[in-house]
Structures are given as structure tokens and as C-alpha cells.
Design a protein around this motif. Structure first.
Motif, PDB file in Angstrom:
ATOM      1  N   ALA A 148       0.961  -1.253  -0.207  1.00  0.00           N
ATOM      2  CA  ALA A 148      -0.095  -0.129  -0.108  1.00  0.00           C
ATOM      3  C   ALA A 148       0.884   1.405  -0.014  1.00  0.00           C
ATOM      4  O   ALA A 148       0.507   2.118  -0.630  1.00  0.00           O
ATOM      5  CB  ALA A 148      -1.109   0.136   1.255  1.00  0.00           C
ATOM      6  N   ALA A 149       1.991   1.190   0.858  1.00  0.00           N
ATOM      7  CA  ALA A 149       2.760   2.402   0.884  1.00  0.00           C
ATOM      8  C   ALA A 149       3.645   2.607  -0.432  1.00  0.00           C
ATOM      9  O   ALA A 149       3.486   3.656  -0.940  1.00  0.00           O
ATOM     10  CB  ALA A 149       3.796   2.238   2.046  1.00  0.00           C
ATOM     11  N   ALA A 150       3.976   1.492  -1.186  1.00  0.00           N
ATOM     12  CA  ALA A 150       4.643   1.716  -2.479  1.00  0.00           C
ATOM     13  C   ALA A 150       3.460   2.258  -3.702  1.00  0.00           C
ATOM     14  O   ALA A 150       4.031   3.120  -4.339  1.00  0.00           O
ATOM     15  CB  ALA A 150       5.200   0.445  -2.947  1.00  0.00           C
ATOM     16  N   VAL A 151       2.259   1.634  -3.463  1.00  0.00           N
ATOM     17  CA  VAL A 151       1.500   1.893  -4.547  1.00  0.00           C
ATOM     18  C   VAL A 151       0.952   3.238  -4.325  1.00  0.00           C
ATOM     19  O   VAL A 151       0.775   4.210  -5.401  1.00  0.00           O
ATOM     20  CB  VAL A 151       0.195   0.915  -4.733  1.00  0.00           C
ATOM     21  CG1 VAL A 151      -1.027   1.396  -5.661  1.00  0.00           C
ATOM     22  CG2 VAL A 151       0.690  -0.359  -5.023  1.00  0.00           C
ATOM     23  N   ASN A 152       0.993   3.687  -3.165  1.00  0.00           N
ATOM     24  CA  ASN A 152       0.489   5.246  -2.688  1.00  0.00           C
ATOM     25  C   ASN A 152       1.639   6.109  -3.268  1.00  0.00           C
ATOM     26  O   ASN A 152       1.188   7.107  -4.193  1.00  0.00           O
ATOM     27  CB  ASN A 152       0.373   5.332  -1.207  1.00  0.00           C
ATOM     28  CG  ASN A 152      -0.298   6.807  -0.956  1.00  0.00           C
ATOM     29  OD1 ASN A 152      -1.162   7.045  -1.352  1.00  0.00           O
ATOM     30  ND2 ASN A 152       0.708   7.553  -0.157  1.00  0.00           N
ATOM     31  N   SER A 153       2.718   5.740  -3.239  1.00  0.00           N
ATOM     32  CA  SER A 153       3.724   6.713  -4.032  1.00  0.00           C
ATOM     33  C   SER A 153       3.757   6.568  -5.227  1.00  0.00           C
ATOM     34  O   SER A 153       3.861   7.890  -5.780  1.00  0.00           O
ATOM     35  CB  SER A 153       5.202   6.015  -3.325  1.00  0.00           C
ATOM     36  OG  SER A 153       5.393   6.261  -2.079  1.00  0.00           O
ATOM     37  N   TYR A 183      -3.426   3.352 -10.525  1.00  0.00           N
ATOM     38  CA  TYR A 183      -2.741   3.019  -9.326  1.00  0.00           C
ATOM     39  C   TYR A 183      -3.818   3.361  -8.129  1.00  0.00           C
ATOM     40  O   TYR A 183      -3.774   2.440  -7.165  1.00  0.00           O
ATOM     41  CB  TYR A 183      -1.581   3.915  -9.092  1.00  0.00           C
ATOM     42  CG  TYR A 183      -0.411   3.475  -9.972  1.00  0.00           C
ATOM     43  CD1 TYR A 183       0.128   2.254  -9.778  1.00  0.00           C
ATOM     44  CD2 TYR A 183       0.313   4.585 -10.364  1.00  0.00           C
ATOM     45  CE1 TYR A 183       1.390   1.861 -10.367  1.00  0.00           C
ATOM     46  CE2 TYR A 183       1.730   4.167 -11.216  1.00  0.00           C
ATOM     47  CZ  TYR A 183       2.159   2.769 -11.067  1.00  0.00           C
ATOM     48  OH  TYR A 183       3.130   2.309 -11.540  1.00  0.00           O
ATOM     49  N   MET A 184      -4.828   4.197  -8.331  1.00  0.00           N
ATOM     50  CA  MET A 184      -5.695   4.386  -7.369  1.00  0.00           C
ATOM     51  C   MET A 184      -6.529   3.319  -7.057  1.00  0.00           C
ATOM     52  O   MET A 184      -7.051   2.837  -6.120  1.00  0.00           O
ATOM     53  CB  MET A 184      -6.443   5.849  -7.510  1.00  0.00           C
ATOM     54  CG  MET A 184      -5.420   7.127  -7.407  1.00  0.00           C
ATOM     55  SD  MET A 184      -4.856   7.197  -5.702  1.00  0.00           S
ATOM     56  CE  MET A 184      -6.166   7.435  -4.840  1.00  0.00           C
ATOM     57  N   THR A 185      -6.819   2.780  -8.202  1.00  0.00           N
ATOM     58  CA  THR A 185      -7.692   1.567  -8.118  1.00  0.00           C
ATOM     59  C   THR A 185      -7.118   0.353  -7.253  1.00  0.00           C
ATOM     60  O   THR A 185      -7.612  -0.394  -6.551  1.00  0.00           O
ATOM     61  CB  THR A 185      -8.292   1.072  -9.749  1.00  0.00           C
ATOM     62  OG1 THR A 185      -8.989   2.044 -10.263  1.00  0.00           O
ATOM     63  CG2 THR A 185      -8.949  -0.102  -9.441  1.00  0.00           C
ATOM     64  N   ILE A 186      -5.896   0.027  -7.867  1.00  0.00           N
ATOM     65  CA  ILE A 186      -5.061  -0.860  -7.212  1.00  0.00           C
ATOM     66  C   ILE A 186      -5.000  -0.767  -5.764  1.00  0.00           C
ATOM     67  O   ILE A 186      -4.958  -1.468  -4.844  1.00  0.00           O
ATOM     68  CB  ILE A 186      -3.715  -0.908  -8.001  1.00  0.00           C
ATOM     69  CG1 ILE A 186      -3.722  -1.505  -9.328  1.00  0.00           C
ATOM     70  CG2 ILE A 186      -2.731  -1.861  -7.005  1.00  0.00           C
ATOM     71  CD1 ILE A 186      -2.706  -1.261 -10.163  1.00  0.00           C
ATOM     72  N   ALA A 243       2.583   9.608 -10.264  1.00  0.00           N
ATOM     73  CA  ALA A 243       2.315   9.432 -11.546  1.00  0.00           C
ATOM     74  C   ALA A 243       2.095  10.795 -12.489  1.00  0.00           C
ATOM     75  O   ALA A 243       1.157  11.549 -12.066  1.00  0.00           O
ATOM     76  CB  ALA A 243       1.086   8.397 -11.751  1.00  0.00           C
ATOM     77  N   ALA A 244       2.776  10.842 -13.651  1.00  0.00           N
ATOM     78  CA  ALA A 244       2.649  12.180 -14.343  1.00  0.00           C
ATOM     79  C   ALA A 244       1.419  11.679 -15.261  1.00  0.00           C
ATOM     80  O   ALA A 244       0.688  12.831 -15.721  1.00  0.00           O
ATOM     81  CB  ALA A 244       3.806  12.137 -15.414  1.00  0.00           C
TER      82      ALA A 244
END
Length: 105
Positions: free
Chosen positions: A40-45, A59-62, A50-51
Motif C-alpha cells: 500500500a505504501a509503495a502503490v501510494n507513492s 494506481y488508485m484502483t489498485i 504518476a505524471a
């Protein structure tokens, strides 16, 4: 030296065949919860950095999926008595609230 290699090979083989250290259900669940937190921490980053807007939405869905899985693991651990959470009493909440409300001003 050859004897050391044979011994280490035997240790590896016995570990791979299921012999050796056993991990409890509680430990497996704790590992799964920890991995979910790191994911969760990695995907949040990734989402934050994300440009591309489409990629960011993906990523927000994931991230939502990861949080749902994390909650399921947490709930299971609570059901089994592996993760006990105590509710804060109202006096402690009021004390913390007054401590931080002065800092926000």
C-alpha cells in the motif's frame, strides 16, 4: 571445504522439503498484513508521482484493492484473537485532542 558445501546443501534441501522451522498461522497472517502495508505504501507513492492521469487512476484502483485485502487480513486476525485492539477511553481522546488543537492555531 567440500564437507561444508555438502552440509549447506543438505540444510537447503531439508528446508525445501518442508522440514525445519514451521511457521504458525498467526505468523503467516502477520507476514501477509505487513506485506500488504508495504505494498500500500509503495502503490501510494506510485499514484502520487504518476505524471499520466490514466496511470494515476489505475494506481488508485489498485491501492483501493490493496486496502480491501489488508482490511480482510486484519479482520481475520481480529476474529482469531491474533490482533487485539483496545478502544481509547473518552478522557484520553479529549486529552490528545486538546493537546493538538492548540498546535493547529
Amino acid at each position: 571445504m567440500a564437507q561444508m558445501g555438502q552440509q549447506s546443501g543438505q540444510s537447503t534441501q531439508s528446508g525445501m522439503s518442508g522440514q525445519g522451522v514451521s511457521i504458525s498461522e498467526r505468523e503467516y497472517l502477520q507476514l501477509a498484513l505487513n506485506e500488504s502495508k508495504y505494498t500500500a505504501a509503495a502503490v501510494n507513492s506510485f499514484a502520487l508521482e504518476a505524471a499520466n492521469e490514466t496511470l494515476r487512476r489505475d494506481y488508485m484502483t489498485i491501492l483501493g484493492d490493496v486496502h480491501n485485502q489488508e482490511k480482510q487480513i486484519f479482520d481475520l486476525m481480529q476474529q482469531k484473537g491474533y490482533y487485539n485492539v483496545q478502544n481509547a477511553n473518552p478522557q484520553d481522546i479529549a486529552q490528545v485532542k486538546s493537546k493538538f488543537s492548540g498546535q493547529a492555531q
